[in-house]
Design a protein around this motif. Structure first.
Motif, PDB file in Angstrom:
ATOM      1  N   ASP A 105      30.031 -29.180   8.809  1.00 54.81           N
ATOM      2  CA  ASP A 105      30.529 -29.116   7.428  1.00 54.81           C
ATOM      3  C   ASP A 105      29.967 -30.302   6.652  1.00 54.81           C
ATOM      4  O   ASP A 105      30.480 -31.423   6.742  1.00 54.81           O
ATOM      5  CB  ASP A 105      32.053 -29.146   7.429  1.00 54.81           C
ATOM      6  N   ARG A 106      28.935 -30.070   5.858  1.00 57.11           N
ATOM      7  CA  ARG A 106      28.278 -31.188   5.169  1.00 57.11           C
ATOM      8  C   ARG A 106      29.138 -31.789   4.070  1.00 57.11           C
ATOM      9  O   ARG A 106      28.857 -32.880   3.583  1.00 57.11           O
ATOM     10  CB  ARG A 106      26.937 -30.747   4.591  1.00 57.11           C
ATOM     11  N   ARG A 107      30.196 -31.116   3.661  1.00 57.54           N
ATOM     12  CA  ARG A 107      31.072 -31.650   2.614  1.00 57.54           C
ATOM     13  C   ARG A 107      31.907 -32.813   3.133  1.00 57.54           C
ATOM     14  O   ARG A 107      32.326 -33.676   2.357  1.00 57.54           O
ATOM     15  CB  ARG A 107      31.993 -30.555   2.082  1.00 57.54           C
ATOM     16  N   THR A 108      32.183 -32.831   4.441  1.00 58.13           N
ATOM     17  CA  THR A 108      33.065 -33.856   5.001  1.00 58.13           C
ATOM     18  C   THR A 108      32.386 -34.757   6.033  1.00 58.13           C
ATOM     19  O   THR A 108      32.647 -35.956   6.067  1.00 58.13           O
ATOM     20  CB  THR A 108      34.299 -33.211   5.660  1.00 58.13           C
ATOM     21  N   CYS A 109      31.506 -34.214   6.860  1.00 51.75           N
ATOM     22  CA  CYS A 109      30.976 -35.022   7.966  1.00 51.75           C
ATOM     23  C   CYS A 109      30.080 -36.157   7.491  1.00 51.75           C
ATOM     24  O   CYS A 109      29.884 -37.138   8.208  1.00 51.75           O
ATOM     25  CB  CYS A 109      30.265 -34.146   8.989  1.00 51.75           C
ATOM     26  N   VAL A 110      29.536 -36.046   6.286  1.00 51.15           N
ATOM     27  CA  VAL A 110      28.660 -37.105   5.772  1.00 51.15           C
ATOM     28  C   VAL A 110      29.450 -38.314   5.253  1.00 51.15           C
ATOM     29  O   VAL A 110      28.873 -39.363   4.981  1.00 51.15           O
ATOM     30  CB  VAL A 110      27.757 -36.574   4.636  1.00 51.15           C
ATOM     31  N   LEU A 111      30.762 -38.167   5.107  1.00 51.27           N
ATOM     32  CA  LEU A 111      31.556 -39.160   4.407  1.00 51.27           C
ATOM     33  C   LEU A 111      32.116 -40.274   5.288  1.00 51.27           C
ATOM     34  O   LEU A 111      32.311 -41.402   4.822  1.00 51.27           O
ATOM     35  CB  LEU A 111      32.740 -38.492   3.697  1.00 51.27           C
ATOM     36  N   ASN A 153      43.745 -33.125   4.516  1.00 55.72           N
ATOM     37  CA  ASN A 153      44.597 -33.111   5.709  1.00 55.72           C
ATOM     38  C   ASN A 153      43.804 -32.759   6.966  1.00 55.72           C
ATOM     39  O   ASN A 153      42.646 -32.335   6.898  1.00 55.72           O
ATOM     40  CB  ASN A 153      45.767 -32.140   5.537  1.00 55.72           C
ATOM     41  N   THR A 154      44.438 -32.939   8.090  1.00 50.93           N
ATOM     42  CA  THR A 154      43.984 -32.414   9.378  1.00 50.93           C
ATOM     43  C   THR A 154      45.220 -31.785   9.995  1.00 50.93           C
ATOM     44  O   THR A 154      46.035 -32.471  10.618  1.00 50.93           O
ATOM     45  CB  THR A 154      43.419 -33.525  10.280  1.00 50.93           C
ATOM     46  N   PRO A 155      45.410 -30.490   9.827  1.00 48.76           N
ATOM     47  CA  PRO A 155      46.709 -29.872  10.074  1.00 48.76           C
ATOM     48  C   PRO A 155      47.037 -29.504  11.524  1.00 48.76           C
ATOM     49  O   PRO A 155      48.099 -28.958  11.788  1.00 48.76           O
ATOM     50  CB  PRO A 155      46.643 -28.606   9.214  1.00 48.76           C
ATOM     51  N   ALA A 156      46.176 -29.793  12.476  1.00 54.28           N
ATOM     52  CA  ALA A 156      46.423 -29.373  13.858  1.00 54.28           C
ATOM     53  C   ALA A 156      47.606 -30.116  14.476  1.00 54.28           C
ATOM     54  O   ALA A 156      47.963 -31.216  14.069  1.00 54.28           O
ATOM     55  CB  ALA A 156      45.179 -29.611  14.700  1.00 54.28           C
ATOM     56  N   GLN A 157      48.199 -29.486  15.476  1.00 52.09           N
ATOM     57  CA  GLN A 157      49.241 -30.117  16.274  1.00 52.09           C
ATOM     58  C   GLN A 157      49.137 -29.625  17.709  1.00 52.09           C
ATOM     59  O   GLN A 157      48.498 -28.599  17.978  1.00 52.09           O
ATOM     60  CB  GLN A 157      50.629 -29.801  15.712  1.00 52.09           C
ATOM     61  N   PRO A 185      41.780 -28.448  13.903  1.00 47.68           N
ATOM     62  CA  PRO A 185      41.750 -29.851  14.327  1.00 47.68           C
ATOM     63  C   PRO A 185      40.744 -30.702  13.574  1.00 47.68           C
ATOM     64  O   PRO A 185      40.498 -31.849  13.961  1.00 47.68           O
ATOM     65  CB  PRO A 185      41.382 -29.739  15.807  1.00 47.68           C
ATOM     66  N   TYR A 186      40.122 -30.146  12.522  1.00 51.42           N
ATOM     67  CA  TYR A 186      39.126 -30.886  11.763  1.00 51.42           C
ATOM     68  C   TYR A 186      39.669 -31.313  10.402  1.00 51.42           C
ATOM     69  O   TYR A 186      40.529 -30.641   9.819  1.00 51.42           O
ATOM     70  CB  TYR A 186      37.870 -30.031  11.538  1.00 51.42           C
ATOM     71  N   LEU A 187      39.125 -32.397   9.894  1.00 54.24           N
ATOM     72  CA  LEU A 187      39.498 -32.891   8.579  1.00 54.24           C
ATOM     73  C   LEU A 187      39.104 -31.880   7.502  1.00 54.24           C
ATOM     74  O   LEU A 187      37.984 -31.392   7.482  1.00 54.24           O
ATOM     75  CB  LEU A 187      38.818 -34.230   8.329  1.00 54.24           C
ATOM     76  N   HIS A 188      40.045 -31.593   6.620  1.00 56.37           N
ATOM     77  CA  HIS A 188      39.808 -30.700   5.479  1.00 56.37           C
ATOM     78  C   HIS A 188      39.989 -31.498   4.186  1.00 56.37           C
ATOM     79  O   HIS A 188      40.935 -32.277   4.056  1.00 56.37           O
ATOM     80  CB  HIS A 188      40.797 -29.532   5.476  1.00 56.37           C
ATOM     81  N   MET A 189      39.064 -31.303   3.237  1.00 55.43           N
ATOM     82  CA  MET A 189      39.181 -32.007   1.969  1.00 55.43           C
ATOM     83  C   MET A 189      38.682 -31.152   0.819  1.00 55.43           C
ATOM     84  O   MET A 189      37.611 -30.565   0.902  1.00 55.43           O
ATOM     85  CB  MET A 189      38.395 -33.318   2.008  1.00 55.43           C
ATOM     86  N   ASP A 190      39.490 -31.100  -0.230  1.00 55.59           N
ATOM     87  CA  ASP A 190      39.071 -30.498  -1.495  1.00 55.59           C
ATOM     88  C   ASP A 190      38.529 -31.647  -2.348  1.00 55.59           C
ATOM     89  O   ASP A 190      39.273 -32.328  -3.052  1.00 55.59           O
ATOM     90  CB  ASP A 190      40.263 -29.818  -2.173  1.00 55.59           C
ATOM     91  N   GLY A 211      44.766 -42.244   0.094  1.00 54.25           N
ATOM     92  CA  GLY A 211      44.372 -41.330   1.158  1.00 54.25           C
ATOM     93  C   GLY A 211      45.323 -40.163   1.273  1.00 54.25           C
ATOM     94  O   GLY A 211      46.244 -40.005   0.457  1.00 54.25           O
ATOM     95  N   GLY A 212      45.093 -39.361   2.291  1.00 56.97           N
ATOM     96  CA  GLY A 212      45.881 -38.141   2.489  1.00 56.97           C
ATOM     97  C   GLY A 212      47.374 -38.427   2.496  1.00 56.97           C
ATOM     98  O   GLY A 212      47.842 -39.471   2.940  1.00 56.97           O
TER      99      GLY A 212
END
Length: 319
Positions: free
Chosen positions: A151-157, A191-195, A205-210, A307-308
């Protein structure tokens, strides 16, 4: 009344560096695309064997050495992290064991990128109340472990690292004023909504960001809280010598600096080489500026981040 002030700073970055050019070999992106949108050129990535508590330990040892304080003099350890070694015990307890100290209070604080400020103010209040005399406050993250590397929107950050300060009792105020805030209504845009349930990971389990929503909220929230913090402290913008912001996005940093009337020459920016290290970014940046001589004793510094959660805050201090 007792006060607290920073006695020493320290930081640690894993030796492995992942540049934008290296990322462009894995995913559909480019150095120009990343830099133009974020200001990031590279980030540090922890090795497989390195844990959050490992990074925290190295930053903590550097801060203790800088402060001239022995580990067994510490009577409070607070670690801000979003990426703990395990569900429990806390990363702070694991750090305590690695430092070879026993018995003092140790716990984690989870406020994502605002975590270090939450941890710092918690430790400050312990010292002001007489419950502690010397506290170790650490922000440490291995954000690379919760990223979707496709996911290039988040992994580059994001990147990995740790920063720490030793906070000690003082006759004069070091931390002048602070303001913390949170609003759970914005939980879905970052968020990262996994549990873990029934022995399995449930949810993503991955970071999600708008990204656009985060940017819009962050710019307004940071500007507002900076102004309120200064106002409640009875200080003006021109009394701030240095801004040490959370290192998330260069445009957010520039917007905050403009609102405070600070030229970028008085803003500590480590983002291009480190990326967003979440709770570690502010203490990492603080340590860089202290060690290179920019931030001097007696100067007024504002720490600020978001932050989140959303969780955000500002801390005004005399270094």
């Amino acid at each position: 009344m007792a006060y607290s002030r920073i006695l020493g700073t320290g930081s640690y970055l894993p030796p492995t560096v992942l540049s934008n050019a290296m990322l462009a070999e894995r995913i559909d992106t480019s150095d120009e695309w990343i830099v133009s949108r974020t200001g990031i050129r590279a980030r540090h990535i922890a090795d497989e064997q390195e844990t959050t508590s490992d990074l925290a330990c190295k930053a903590a040892q550097a801060a203790l050495a800088d402060a001239g304080v022995a580990a067994d003099e510490i009577d409070l350890i607070v670690v801000a992290t979003t990426t703990p070694d395990m569900v429990f015990p806390s990363t702070a307890c694991l750090l305590q064991e690695k430092l070879g100290v026993h018995g003092c209070a140790a716990f984690d604080v989870q406020a994502v990128c605002a975590g270090f400020m939450y941890a710092l103010i918690t430790a400050n209040n312990y010292i002001k109340s007489g419950m502690a005399k010397k506290a170790l406050v650490v922000g440490a993250e291995v954000m690379s472990r919760i990223l979707d590397w496709q996911d290039r929107r988040t992994c580059v950050l994001f990147g990995d690292g740790a920063g720490a300060v030793v906070l000690g009792e003082s006759d004069e105020p070091g931390i002048l004023h602070a303001k913390l805030a949170a609003d759970g209504r914005y939980k879905d845009i970052l968020n990262t909504p996994a549990q873990i349930a029934d022995g399995k990971i449930q949810g993503m389990p991955y970071l999600h960001m708008d990204g656009p929503a985060v940017f819009k909220f962050a710019v307004k929230a940071l500007s507002d809280i900076a102004e309120k913090t200064l106002g409640e402290a009875g200080m003006s913008k021109d009394q701030v010598d240095w801004l040490v912001p959370h290192q998330a996005n260069l445009r957010i940093i520039e917007s905050t600096a403009k609102h405070l009337g600070l030229p970028m020459e008085r803003v500590v920016v480590t983002l291009p080489e480190q990326g967003n290290t979440s709770a570690a970014s502010i203490p990492l940046a603080l340590d860089v500026a202290v060690r290179d001589g920019r931030i001097q004793r007696g100067q007024t510094v504002m720490l600020e981040g978001i932050g989140g959660g959303f969780a955000w805050g500002a801390v005004l201090l005399t270094f």
